[in-house]
Design a protein around this motif. Structure first.
Motif, mmCIF file in Angstrom:
data_model
loop_
_atom_site.group_PDB
_atom_site.id
_atom_site.type_symbol
_atom_site.label_atom_id
_atom_site.label_comp_id
_atom_site.label_asym_id
_atom_site.label_seq_id
_atom_site.Cartn_x
_atom_site.Cartn_y
_atom_site.Cartn_z
ATOM 1 N N SER A 96 0.844 -1.116 0.097
ATOM 2 C CA SER A 96 0.084 -0.037 0.092
ATOM 3 C C SER A 96 0.868 1.252 -0.020
ATOM 4 C CB SER A 96 -0.901 -0.011 1.282
ATOM 5 O OG SER A 96 -1.644 -1.120 1.213
ATOM 6 N N LEU A 97 0.198 2.333 -0.426
ATOM 7 C CA LEU A 97 1.160 3.623 -0.275
ATOM 8 C C LEU A 97 1.736 3.866 1.130
ATOM 9 C CD1 LEU A 97 -1.219 6.045 -2.354
ATOM 10 C CD2 LEU A 97 1.152 5.004 -3.257
ATOM 11 N N GLY A 98 2.948 4.183 1.134
ATOM 12 C CA GLY A 98 3.510 4.584 2.242
ATOM 13 C C GLY A 98 3.987 3.152 2.976
ATOM 14 N N PHE A 99 4.261 2.190 2.580
ATOM 15 C CA PHE A 99 4.733 0.897 3.072
ATOM 16 C C PHE A 99 5.964 0.890 3.734
ATOM 17 C CE2 PHE A 99 6.242 0.625 -1.197
ATOM 18 C CZ PHE A 99 7.343 0.106 -1.114
ATOM 19 N N PRO A 100 6.187 0.174 5.046
ATOM 20 C CA PRO A 100 7.605 0.290 5.412
ATOM 21 C C PRO A 100 8.531 -0.637 4.656
ATOM 22 C CG PRO A 100 5.922 -1.369 6.687
ATOM 23 C CD PRO A 100 5.118 -0.574 5.603
ATOM 24 N N PRO A 101 9.685 -0.122 4.762
ATOM 25 C CA PRO A 101 10.753 -0.671 3.999
ATOM 26 C C PRO A 101 10.865 -2.258 4.042
ATOM 27 C CG PRO A 101 11.760 1.167 4.986
ATOM 28 C CD PRO A 101 10.261 1.092 5.690
ATOM 29 N N SER A 102 10.410 -2.873 5.391
ATOM 30 C CA SER A 102 10.877 -4.197 5.566
ATOM 31 C C SER A 102 9.833 -5.098 4.739
ATOM 32 C CB SER A 102 10.584 -4.503 7.107
ATOM 33 O OG SER A 102 9.284 -4.128 7.258
ATOM 34 N N GLN A 103 8.590 -4.266 4.445
ATOM 35 C CA GLN A 103 7.637 -5.006 3.624
ATOM 36 C C GLN A 103 7.735 -5.158 2.260
ATOM 37 O OE1 GLN A 103 3.831 -3.130 4.175
ATOM 38 N NE2 GLN A 103 2.519 -4.621 3.062
ATOM 39 N N GLY A 104 8.983 -4.376 1.560
ATOM 40 C CA GLY A 104 9.299 -4.408 0.154
ATOM 41 C C GLY A 104 10.558 -5.195 0.213
ATOM 42 N N THR A 105 11.085 -5.920 1.091
ATOM 43 C CA THR A 105 12.405 -6.745 1.029
ATOM 44 C C THR A 105 11.888 -8.286 1.257
ATOM 45 O OG1 THR A 105 13.306 -4.790 2.145
ATOM 46 C CG2 THR A 105 14.826 -6.870 2.141
ATOM 47 N N ASP B 89 -2.628 2.737 -6.726
ATOM 48 C CA ASP B 89 -1.880 3.361 -7.919
ATOM 49 C C ASP B 89 -0.723 3.844 -7.115
ATOM 50 O OD1 ASP B 89 -3.859 2.485 -9.878
ATOM 51 O OD2 ASP B 89 -4.361 4.500 -10.256
ATOM 52 N N PHE B 90 0.568 3.595 -7.841
ATOM 53 C CA PHE B 90 1.860 3.955 -7.278
ATOM 54 C C PHE B 90 2.382 4.789 -8.591
ATOM 55 C CE2 PHE B 90 1.382 0.664 -4.180
ATOM 56 C CZ PHE B 90 2.294 1.031 -3.090
ATOM 57 N N PRO B 91 2.597 6.367 -8.012
ATOM 58 C CA PRO B 91 3.217 7.089 -8.984
ATOM 59 C C PRO B 91 4.538 6.724 -9.555
ATOM 60 C CG PRO B 91 3.175 8.346 -6.980
ATOM 61 C CD PRO B 91 2.434 6.919 -6.712
ATOM 62 N N ARG B 92 5.441 5.988 -8.377
ATOM 63 C CA ARG B 92 6.686 5.644 -8.922
ATOM 64 C C ARG B 92 7.137 4.441 -7.957
ATOM 65 N NH1 ARG B 92 12.272 9.255 -8.154
ATOM 66 N NH2 ARG B 92 13.760 7.539 -8.842
ATOM 67 N N LEU B 93 7.904 3.607 -8.600
ATOM 68 C CA LEU B 93 8.738 2.649 -8.007
ATOM 69 C C LEU B 93 9.730 2.078 -8.241
ATOM 70 C CD1 LEU B 93 5.585 -0.384 -7.175
ATOM 71 C CD2 LEU B 93 6.743 1.206 -5.545
ATOM 72 N N LYS B 94 10.715 1.934 -7.514
ATOM 73 C CA LYS B 94 11.979 1.356 -7.721
ATOM 74 C C LYS B 94 12.170 -0.174 -7.250
ATOM 75 C CE LYS B 94 16.923 3.060 -7.659
ATOM 76 N NZ LYS B 94 17.541 4.238 -7.418
ATOM 77 N N TYR C 198 19.488 -13.774 -4.054
ATOM 78 C CA TYR C 198 19.559 -12.594 -4.204
ATOM 79 C C TYR C 198 18.504 -11.684 -3.159
ATOM 80 C CZ TYR C 198 14.839 -13.477 -6.376
ATOM 81 O OH TYR C 198 13.780 -13.952 -6.588
ATOM 82 N N THR C 199 18.571 -10.584 -2.862
ATOM 83 C CA THR C 199 17.350 -9.886 -2.251
ATOM 84 C C THR C 199 16.602 -8.908 -3.212
ATOM 85 O OG1 THR C 199 18.831 -10.018 -0.100
ATOM 86 C CG2 THR C 199 17.162 -8.344 -0.102
ATOM 87 N N LEU C 200 15.515 -8.934 -3.216
ATOM 88 C CA LEU C 200 14.711 -8.062 -3.894
ATOM 89 C C LEU C 200 14.202 -6.847 -2.983
ATOM 90 C CD1 LEU C 200 12.849 -7.069 -6.588
ATOM 91 C CD2 LEU C 200 11.228 -8.691 -5.869
ATOM 92 N N THR C 201 14.407 -5.586 -3.469
ATOM 93 C CA THR C 201 14.115 -4.273 -2.670
ATOM 94 C C THR C 201 13.046 -3.458 -3.355
ATOM 95 O OG1 THR C 201 16.209 -4.527 -1.292
ATOM 96 C CG2 THR C 201 14.679 -2.416 -1.160
ATOM 97 N N VAL C 202 11.638 -3.332 -2.866
ATOM 98 C CA VAL C 202 10.900 -2.356 -3.628
ATOM 99 C C VAL C 202 10.996 -1.214 -2.803
ATOM 100 C CG1 VAL C 202 8.488 -2.030 -4.365
ATOM 101 C CG2 VAL C 202 9.578 -4.398 -4.253
ATOM 102 N N GLN C 203 11.038 -0.035 -3.409
ATOM 103 C CA GLN C 203 11.127 1.123 -2.701
ATOM 104 C C GLN C 203 10.213 2.105 -3.426
ATOM 105 O OE1 GLN C 203 15.280 2.596 -3.431
ATOM 106 N NE2 GLN C 203 16.127 1.164 -1.763
ATOM 107 N N GLN C 204 9.569 3.019 -2.551
ATOM 108 C CA GLN C 204 8.923 4.000 -3.068
ATOM 109 C C GLN C 204 9.425 5.481 -2.740
ATOM 110 O OE1 GLN C 204 5.060 4.256 -1.112
ATOM 111 N NE2 GLN C 204 4.268 5.910 -2.053
ATOM 112 N N PRO C 205 10.196 5.788 -3.820
ATOM 113 C CA PRO C 205 11.112 7.111 -3.865
ATOM 114 C C PRO C 205 10.312 8.395 -3.550
ATOM 115 C CG PRO C 205 11.612 5.867 -5.745
ATOM 116 C CD PRO C 205 10.310 5.308 -5.273
#
Length: 163
Positions: A40-49, A90-95, A156-163
């Protein structure tokens, strides 16, 4: 007394049609090697690792030679997606970044419409793949992490970030 056994009548290509459907079931209909995660928008970094490992001889270019921005889709992976990412808004940007210790990894992400493809290869001078993109509509995304060479296994580690 006549034979009372039931008879199976197959008309036309009925059986052939069923077999073709089963054989042609795309990779998108399968589960992920390393699971599903929701953001979800504003997700904590741990949720995207997340973590996993590469491996396989399925050519990612067989899914798409180029992505929506005409970047080449390269590498080899398992036919099943490694991760399934569900965006709840919707996410405006993801990395998305891969960290395999600098090994030569690749990425392919199939969007919720099953036609929008995003591909990534080297990140600057680093051989690990990444994708930094805009306009990620809510929905289900299938993620493949590949290697440049067929059959190579890399953790590997996959990291999803919301810049």
């Amino acid at each position: 007394m006549k034979n009372c056994r039931p008879r199976l009548h197959l008309k036309g290509g009925w059986l052939l049609a069923i077999l073709a459907t089963v054989i042609a079931t795309p990779a998108i209909a399968q589960t992920a090697n390393f699971g599903t995660f929701k953001l979800s928008l504003g997700f904590p970094p741990s949720q995207g690792t997340l973590s996993g490992y590469t491996g396989g001889s399925f050519s990612l270019s067989a899914m798409s030679n180029r992505d929506r921005d005409r970047k080449p889709c390269i590498g080899f992976a398992d036919p099943k997606p490694d991760h399934i990412m569900i965006l709840e808004k919707d996410f405006p940007r993801l990395k998305l970044l891969i960290n395999s210790g600098g090994n030569d990894t690749t990425l392919l992400i199939q969007g919720p419409d099953n036609t929008t493809i995003r591909c990534g290869d080297d990140t600057g001078k680093n051989k690990d793949a990444s994708i930094d993109d805009r306009n990620w509509p809510e929905g289900t995304y299938r993620i493949w992490v590949g290697t440049f060479n067929s059959g190579v296994k890399r953790n590997y580690t996959l990291t999803v970030q919301q810049p």
